[in-house]
Design a protein around this motif. Structure first.
Motif, PDB file in Angstrom:
ATOM      1  N   CYS A   1      27.774  39.088 -22.276  1.00  0.00           N
ATOM      2  CA  CYS A   1      29.658  38.848 -22.883  1.00  0.00           C
ATOM      3  C   CYS A   1      29.760  37.914 -22.176  1.00  0.00           C
ATOM      4  O   CYS A   1      30.437  36.494 -23.040  1.00  0.00           O
ATOM      5  N   LEU A   2      29.490  36.852 -20.634  1.00  0.00           N
ATOM      6  CA  LEU A   2      30.007  36.069 -20.493  1.00  0.00           C
ATOM      7  C   LEU A   2      29.842  34.563 -20.696  1.00  0.00           C
ATOM      8  O   LEU A   2      30.374  33.703 -21.386  1.00  0.00           O
ATOM      9  N   TYR A   3      28.037  34.592 -21.497  1.00  0.00           N
ATOM     10  CA  TYR A   3      27.732  33.788 -21.944  1.00  0.00           C
ATOM     11  C   TYR A   3      27.822  33.867 -23.171  1.00  0.00           C
ATOM     12  O   TYR A   3      28.216  32.294 -23.026  1.00  0.00           O
ATOM     13  N   LEU A   4      27.967  34.401 -24.044  1.00  0.00           N
ATOM     14  CA  LEU A   4      28.247  34.158 -25.350  1.00  0.00           C
ATOM     15  C   LEU A   4      29.899  33.785 -25.575  1.00  0.00           C
ATOM     16  O   LEU A   4      29.870  33.081 -26.408  1.00  0.00           O
ATOM     17  N   VAL A   5      30.823  34.383 -24.858  1.00  0.00           N
ATOM     18  CA  VAL A   5      32.147  33.791 -24.193  1.00  0.00           C
ATOM     19  C   VAL A   5      32.535  32.712 -24.265  1.00  0.00           C
ATOM     20  O   VAL A   5      33.040  31.119 -24.503  1.00  0.00           O
ATOM     21  N   ILE A   6      31.648  31.562 -22.708  1.00  0.00           N
ATOM     22  CA  ILE A   6      31.503  31.039 -22.799  1.00  0.00           C
ATOM     23  C   ILE A   6      30.927  30.017 -24.078  1.00  0.00           C
ATOM     24  O   ILE A   6      31.666  28.215 -24.111  1.00  0.00           O
ATOM     25  N   ARG A   7      30.449  29.874 -24.644  1.00  0.00           N
ATOM     26  CA  ARG A   7      29.740  29.379 -25.364  1.00  0.00           C
ATOM     27  C   ARG A   7      30.418  29.244 -26.833  1.00  0.00           C
ATOM     28  O   ARG A   7      30.925  28.557 -27.461  1.00  0.00           O
ATOM     29  N   ARG A   8      31.833  30.356 -27.019  1.00  0.00           N
ATOM     30  CA  ARG A   8      32.369  30.135 -27.846  1.00  0.00           C
ATOM     31  C   ARG A   8      33.640  28.938 -26.959  1.00  0.00           C
ATOM     32  O   ARG A   8      34.575  28.814 -28.244  1.00  0.00           O
ATOM     33  N   THR A   9      34.151  29.327 -25.899  1.00  0.00           N
ATOM     34  CA  THR A   9      35.177  28.756 -25.736  1.00  0.00           C
ATOM     35  C   THR A   9      35.210  27.595 -24.712  1.00  0.00           C
ATOM     36  O   THR A   9      36.350  26.569 -25.247  1.00  0.00           O
ATOM     37  N   LEU A  10      34.270  26.991 -24.937  1.00  0.00           N
ATOM     38  CA  LEU A  10      33.814  25.802 -24.492  1.00  0.00           C
ATOM     39  C   LEU A  10      33.313  25.036 -25.058  1.00  0.00           C
ATOM     40  O   LEU A  10      32.084  25.046 -26.135  1.00  0.00           O
ATOM     41  N   SER A  11      33.448  23.870 -25.205  1.00  0.00           N
ATOM     42  CA  SER A  11      32.612  22.820 -26.433  1.00  0.00           C
ATOM     43  C   SER A  11      31.913  22.739 -25.941  1.00  0.00           C
ATOM     44  O   SER A  11      31.021  22.843 -24.951  1.00  0.00           O
ATOM     45  N   SER A  12      30.188  21.925 -26.263  1.00  0.00           N
ATOM     46  CA  SER A  12      28.841  21.656 -26.065  1.00  0.00           C
ATOM     47  C   SER A  12      28.865  20.511 -25.364  1.00  0.00           C
ATOM     48  O   SER A  12      28.593  19.837 -23.973  1.00  0.00           O
ATOM     49  N   GLU A  13      30.748  19.680 -25.520  1.00  0.00           N
ATOM     50  CA  GLU A  13      30.850  18.218 -24.272  1.00  0.00           C
ATOM     51  C   GLU A  13      31.769  19.259 -22.968  1.00  0.00           C
ATOM     52  O   GLU A  13      32.062  18.236 -22.118  1.00  0.00           O
ATOM     53  N   GLY A  14      31.895  20.321 -22.854  1.00  0.00           N
ATOM     54  CA  GLY A  14      32.502  21.252 -21.715  1.00  0.00           C
ATOM     55  C   GLY A  14      33.908  21.094 -22.409  1.00  0.00           C
ATOM     56  O   GLY A  14      34.862  21.190 -21.477  1.00  0.00           O
ATOM     57  N   ARG A  15      34.887  21.013 -22.963  1.00  0.00           N
ATOM     58  CA  ARG A  15      36.282  21.371 -23.435  1.00  0.00           C
ATOM     59  C   ARG A  15      36.763  22.377 -23.998  1.00  0.00           C
ATOM     60  O   ARG A  15      35.345  22.607 -24.774  1.00  0.00           O
ATOM     61  N   PRO A  16      37.275  22.660 -23.633  1.00  0.00           N
ATOM     62  CA  PRO A  16      38.147  24.473 -23.423  1.00  0.00           C
ATOM     63  C   PRO A  16      38.454  24.126 -25.767  1.00  0.00           C
ATOM     64  O   PRO A  16      39.173  23.001 -25.630  1.00  0.00           O
ATOM     65  N   GLN A  17      38.258  25.438 -26.173  1.00  0.00           N
ATOM     66  CA  GLN A  17      38.370  25.421 -27.176  1.00  0.00           C
ATOM     67  C   GLN A  17      39.656  26.703 -27.514  1.00  0.00           C
ATOM     68  O   GLN A  17      40.109  26.159 -28.476  1.00  0.00           O
ATOM     69  N   VAL A  18      39.989  27.208 -26.785  1.00  0.00           N
ATOM     70  CA  VAL A  18      41.370  28.252 -25.767  1.00  0.00           C
ATOM     71  C   VAL A  18      41.985  27.551 -24.934  1.00  0.00           C
ATOM     72  O   VAL A  18      41.024  27.030 -23.942  1.00  0.00           O
ATOM     73  N   ALA A  19      43.080  28.115 -24.450  1.00  0.00           N
ATOM     74  CA  ALA A  19      43.752  27.715 -22.920  1.00  0.00           C
ATOM     75  C   ALA A  19      43.362  28.601 -22.059  1.00  0.00           C
ATOM     76  O   ALA A  19      43.793  29.589 -21.661  1.00  0.00           O
ATOM     77  N   VAL A  20      41.698  27.674 -21.463  1.00  0.00           N
ATOM     78  CA  VAL A  20      41.767  28.447 -20.443  1.00  0.00           C
ATOM     79  C   VAL A  20      42.017  27.703 -18.932  1.00  0.00           C
ATOM     80  O   VAL A  20      41.580  28.563 -18.025  1.00  0.00           O
ATOM     81  N   ALA A  21      42.804  26.993 -18.749  1.00  0.00           N
ATOM     82  CA  ALA A  21      43.444  25.544 -17.473  1.00  0.00           C
ATOM     83  C   ALA A  21      44.334  25.343 -17.821  1.00  0.00           C
ATOM     84  O   ALA A  21      45.578  25.561 -19.335  1.00  0.00           O
TER      85      ALA A  21
ATOM     86  N   GLY B   1      27.130  15.490 -14.725  1.00  0.00           N
ATOM     87  CA  GLY B   1      26.009  15.486 -15.638  1.00  0.00           C
ATOM     88  C   GLY B   1      25.498  17.431 -15.965  1.00  0.00           C
ATOM     89  O   GLY B   1      24.521  17.354 -17.334  1.00  0.00           O
ATOM     90  N   ALA B   2      26.594  17.981 -15.258  1.00  0.00           N
ATOM     91  CA  ALA B   2      26.308  19.511 -15.873  1.00  0.00           C
ATOM     92  C   ALA B   2      26.377  19.774 -16.928  1.00  0.00           C
ATOM     93  O   ALA B   2      27.479  18.661 -17.794  1.00  0.00           O
ATOM     94  N   SER B   3      25.484  20.853 -18.258  1.00  0.00           N
ATOM     95  CA  SER B   3      26.001  22.061 -18.626  1.00  0.00           C
ATOM     96  C   SER B   3      27.169  22.478 -18.729  1.00  0.00           C
ATOM     97  O   SER B   3      27.220  22.380 -17.715  1.00  0.00           O
ATOM     98  N   PRO B   4      27.997  22.807 -19.982  1.00  0.00           N
ATOM     99  CA  PRO B   4      29.081  23.978 -20.029  1.00  0.00           C
ATOM    100  C   PRO B   4      29.155  25.036 -18.698  1.00  0.00           C
ATOM    101  O   PRO B   4      29.452  25.520 -17.821  1.00  0.00           O
ATOM    102  N   ILE B   5      27.117  25.011 -19.310  1.00  0.00           N
ATOM    103  CA  ILE B   5      26.362  26.395 -18.798  1.00  0.00           C
ATOM    104  C   ILE B   5      26.113  26.412 -17.209  1.00  0.00           C
ATOM    105  O   ILE B   5      26.781  27.104 -16.224  1.00  0.00           O
ATOM    106  N   GLU B   6      25.877  25.235 -17.456  1.00  0.00           N
ATOM    107  CA  GLU B   6      25.703  24.938 -15.718  1.00  0.00           C
ATOM    108  C   GLU B   6      26.684  24.798 -14.543  1.00  0.00           C
ATOM    109  O   GLU B   6      27.165  25.092 -13.421  1.00  0.00           O
ATOM    110  N   ALA B   7      27.864  24.694 -15.222  1.00  0.00           N
ATOM    111  CA  ALA B   7      28.740  23.823 -14.389  1.00  0.00           C
ATOM    112  C   ALA B   7      29.789  25.266 -14.517  1.00  0.00           C
ATOM    113  O   ALA B   7      30.655  25.119 -13.386  1.00  0.00           O
ATOM    114  N   THR B   8      29.825  25.833 -14.884  1.00  0.00           N
ATOM    115  CA  THR B   8      30.311  27.161 -14.950  1.00  0.00           C
ATOM    116  C   THR B   8      29.790  28.507 -14.405  1.00  0.00           C
ATOM    117  O   THR B   8      29.929  29.789 -14.018  1.00  0.00           O
TER     118      THR B   8
END
Length: 261
Positions: A241-261, A168-175
């Motif tokens: 930078c980290l905060y904005l990059v996380i918002r840009r590269t991970l969706s609200s559900e936590g799925r990667p928008q770019v190849a990060v894994a 149940g963690a948000s992407p911000i919390e999970a990262t």
């Protein structure tokens, strides 16, 4: 105090013969950096001469909008350099990285110009451009280390990230653990530098001012000012930078928008 002593071009050329030492080491141990070193030295020399000529013109012109435009160009070039080192899409990350650099740089420059140094005029290129260069130069390194560390940790510990999302963690919390690790890696060199400055090292700005004929105490005050400003900018720029990059590269559900894994 002596005024600044000029260095003749022929003296600099003779001193450059000391480069034979690293090139001999490269040849003896077959290190393979000769071509890169020659290209790097050539580019550095050409770029420094060009920027020296341009800065002389810029200092004489001393126009607010020209100075501001040059600062924007510096931020844009710095942003491209940071993103290129992360192997992530420039189109995706250019805006968040540029915003983080600008958010750290421009307010600090404004404070230094209007409340600390107070040149006349306050946008004087002789102060604004070199200060911006030192702030951006140090922030480039910290942002590159920060982003590389974050995405490397996220890739290596991807199951841990997914487990946090499933609970149940948000992407911000999970990262958050990866952000903590990245910020620690990014800021550690600057913390070490501050702890040893004056005892082990005499920084470049202080050395330059002393060689230019300034009083050592005046040089110390400028060095303290720039070290504090660098640390503050690095902290702001890397965190944002980290905060904005996380918002840009991970969706609200936590799925990667770019190849990060």
């Amino acid at each position: 105090m002596q005024s600044v002593i000029d260095i003749q071009w022929w003296q600099l050329a003779v001193f450059s013969l000391t480069l034979l030492i690293p090139f001999y080491i490269n040849f003896h141990y077959q290190l393979g950096f000769a071509k890169d070193a020659l290209v790097g030295l050539g580019r550095m020399t050409l770029q420094l001469i060009m920027i020296g000529l341009y800065l002389e013109f810029l200092f004489q012109l001393n126009n607010l909008w020209v100075n501001l435009s040059w600062l924007v160009i510096m931020v844009a070039v710095g942003t491209s350099a940071i993103v290129s080192k992360t192997n992530l899409p420039l189109k995706t990350l250019f805006t968040p990285v540029a915003m983080s650099l600008a958010a750290g740089l421009f307010p600090l420059l404004a404070i230094l110009a209007t409340a600390v140094i107070k040149p006349d005029p306050y946008y004087h290129a002789q102060y604004a451009i070199p200060l911006a260069g030192m702030l951006l130069g140090n922030s480039l390194t910290s942002n590159i280390v920060c982003l590389q560390s974050f995405f490397s940790s996220l890739k290596e510990r991807w199951p841990e990230y997914q487990a946090a999302l499933s609970l149940g963690a948000s992407p911000i919390e999970a990262t958050r653990p990866f952000v903590q690790n990245a910020l620690q890696h990014a800021l550690a060199p600057m913390l070490a530098t501050m702890a040893t400055t004056g005892l082990v090292t005499i920084p470049g700005m202080m050395t330059g001012q002393i060689l230019g004929g300034a009083s050592p105490m005046v040089a110390i005050k400028y060095q303290l000012m720039i070290m504090i400003a660098i640390f503050v900018m690095m902290s702001i720029a890397t965190t944002l930078c980290l905060y904005l990059v996380i918002r840009r590269t991970l969706s609200s559900e936590g799925r990667p928008q770019v190849a990060v894994a």
